[in-house]
Write an enzyme that holds these catalytic residues in place. Structure first.
Site, PDB file in Angstrom:
ATOM      1  CE  LYS A  24      -1.273   6.860   6.819  1.00  0.00           C
ATOM      2  NZ  LYS A  24      -0.813   5.959   5.781  1.00  0.00           N
TER       3      LYS A  24
ATOM      4  CG  ASP B 223       5.689   4.088   1.855  1.00  0.00           C
ATOM      5  OD1 ASP B 223       5.661   4.866   2.830  1.00  0.00           O
ATOM      6  OD2 ASP B 223       4.729   3.953   1.071  1.00  0.00           O
TER       7      ASP B 223
ATOM      8  CG  PHE C 185      -1.858   1.261   1.102  1.00  0.00           C
ATOM      9  CD1 PHE C 185      -3.021   1.218   0.339  1.00  0.00           C
ATOM     10  CD2 PHE C 185      -1.511   2.464   1.713  1.00  0.00           C
ATOM     11  CE1 PHE C 185      -3.829   2.338   0.191  1.00  0.00           C
ATOM     12  CE2 PHE C 185      -2.324   3.589   1.573  1.00  0.00           C
ATOM     13  CZ  PHE C 185      -3.479   3.523   0.809  1.00  0.00           C
TER      14      PHE C 185
END
Ligand SMILES: *Cc1c(COP(=O)(O)O)cnc(C)c1O
Length: 408
Positions: free
Chosen positions: A263, A234, A149
């Site tokens: 985030k 990531d 993802f």
């Protein structure tokens, strides 16, 4: 002129109905309508309190409205919020220097959302392949893992293996090779002379908090070195203290060439993302080749600097290590009692519901009814990622609710 109807919505059901009618249906949230948050707790519009066991998928690592983050935000709100990159501003260079110093890197490419950071890393890796490695123009490849993802843009869903994320969104961007996550031989076979990068989540969050076999990430580093390929990690969800280290990759003692961050970099206040890495790689970008109107804006930089200050103390990494050990011990005791397996690291866990138990959605709803908010990922996994400010007692509350919902 259009008259806007007066606001007289009061109940959760009314707010949910508004969302249903007026928002696109691209999410399926739990029917909890949050009005306030503080630390590890949120309160809904009817005054019910919930323990936040998800923290915005790791965006709220420092909890809701951390006083130092709010103070930095308010301070900057009273000065200047946006200049665009047409001009310099007094927060930008300091943010870049402080973030690079914290992460042990040399340069920062400032963006907004996580997906934008990943997109940016892909563009930089391709440019590096052509300009530095000498890959023939238009042929660069990036190796990615199945069940990844990395966000929702057209290019990123081009290499997703989640059919729901791809269905009817093609045609897709070429130049990606998908291999099985956790299998080093498959990465070795996928690398060709045209490979620019391997893009990997050090722990796959959305896939269910999947931790790769020991040595996998260090093995990718070795393969990348052998074949002059960039390793792009990531760390948007796994990074910034979530797993007990600054980066999840740190657990294997190796470094990536590029890290994507997002985030928690925005402190749960606004979207702040970045690609960080070496001058030899990020240095390939020239004026006009890439950018974002809001990327690196003064407010984002002031918040990002406050986040870096919190992380530089090491306190949150330490909390995640210690309390994470406790969380995993407690959750581990549920294995065989409605839980099939618990995966993860630090204050991050994928709780696999045992066969015969409730599906994830039903379990999430039952937990919410008991005052604990977390969310299923995939059909049978609960993703637990409390804010790093959580206490032992609060962990007990959350785990006891999970035991009550899944226990048999
Ligand atoms: C959330 C996430 C993204 C995308 O971030 P957005 O801010 O939602 O675009 C990318 N990669 C990983 C690993 C993530 O968890």
């Amino acid at each position: 002129m259009t008259a806007i109807a007066e606001h007289n919505t009061t109940t959760s059901a009314e707010y949910v109905a508004l969302d249903e009618e007026w928002s696109t249906h691209n999410y399926h949230p739990l029917p909890v309508v949050i009005a306030e948050g503080e630390g590890a707790w949120v309160t809904d519009v009817e005054g019910r309190r919930y323990l936040d066991f998800l923290s915005g998928y790791s965006s709220l690592n420092f909890g809701h409205r951390h006083p130092e983050l709010i103070a930095a935000t308010v301070d900057q709100l009273n000065k200047v919020t946006l200049t665009s990159r047409a001009f310099h501003h007094d927060q930008f260079g300091l943010f870049c220097r402080e973030l690079a110093t914290l992460t042990g890197t040399e340069m920062v490419l400032a963006m907004n959302s996580g997906a934008e950071a990943v997109e940016s890393a892909i563009k930089v890796a391709r440019k590096w392949a052509y300009q530095v490695k000498g890959v023939p123009s238009g042929t660069a490849e990036i190796v990615v893992a199945g069940s990844n993802f990395h966000g929702r843009t057209t290019t990123i869903v081009s290499f997703s293996t989640d059919e729901t994320a791809r269905q009817d969104f093609g045609p897709f961007t070429p130049g990606f090779r998908v291999v099985k996550y956790g299998n080093l031989d498959e990465i070795a076979s996928a690398i060709t002379p045209n490979t620019a990068a391997v893009l990997i989540e050090p722990i796959q969050g959305e896939a269910g908090v999947v931790v790769p076999p020991a040595g996998y990430l260090a093995g990718i580093r070795r393969l990348c070195d052998e074949h002059n390929v960039l390793m792009i990690c990531d760390e948007i969800q796994s990074g910034l203290a979530r797993t007990g280290e600054l980066f999840a990759l740190d657990h294997e003692g190796v470094r990536a060439d590029l890290y994507t961050l997002g985030k928690a970099l925005g402190g749960g206040i606004m979207p702040v993302s970045a690609v960080v890495g070496s001058r030899a790689v990020l240095g390939v970008l020239r004026p006009g080749e890439h950018g974002s109107t809001f990327g690196g804006n003064p407010l984002a930089c002031a918040i990002g600097r406050a986040v870096v200050r919190l992380l530089a103390t090491g306190e949150y990494q330490e909390r995640s290590r210690e309390l994470g050990g406790y969380l995993h011990t407690r959750l581990g005791s549920l294995v065989g009692r409605g839980v099939a397996e618990v995966r993860g690291r630090g204050l991050w866990a994928g709780v696999e519901i045992a066969p015969g138990g409730p599906v994830g959605r039903v379990a999430s709803e039952a937990l919410a009814a008991r005052g604990v908010l977390c969310k299923e990922t995939q059909a049978t996994t609960l993703r637990v990622a409390p804010p790093l400010v959580i206490t032992r007692d609060e962990i007990d509350m959350g785990v006891e609710a999970i035991a009550a919902v899944l226990g048999r």
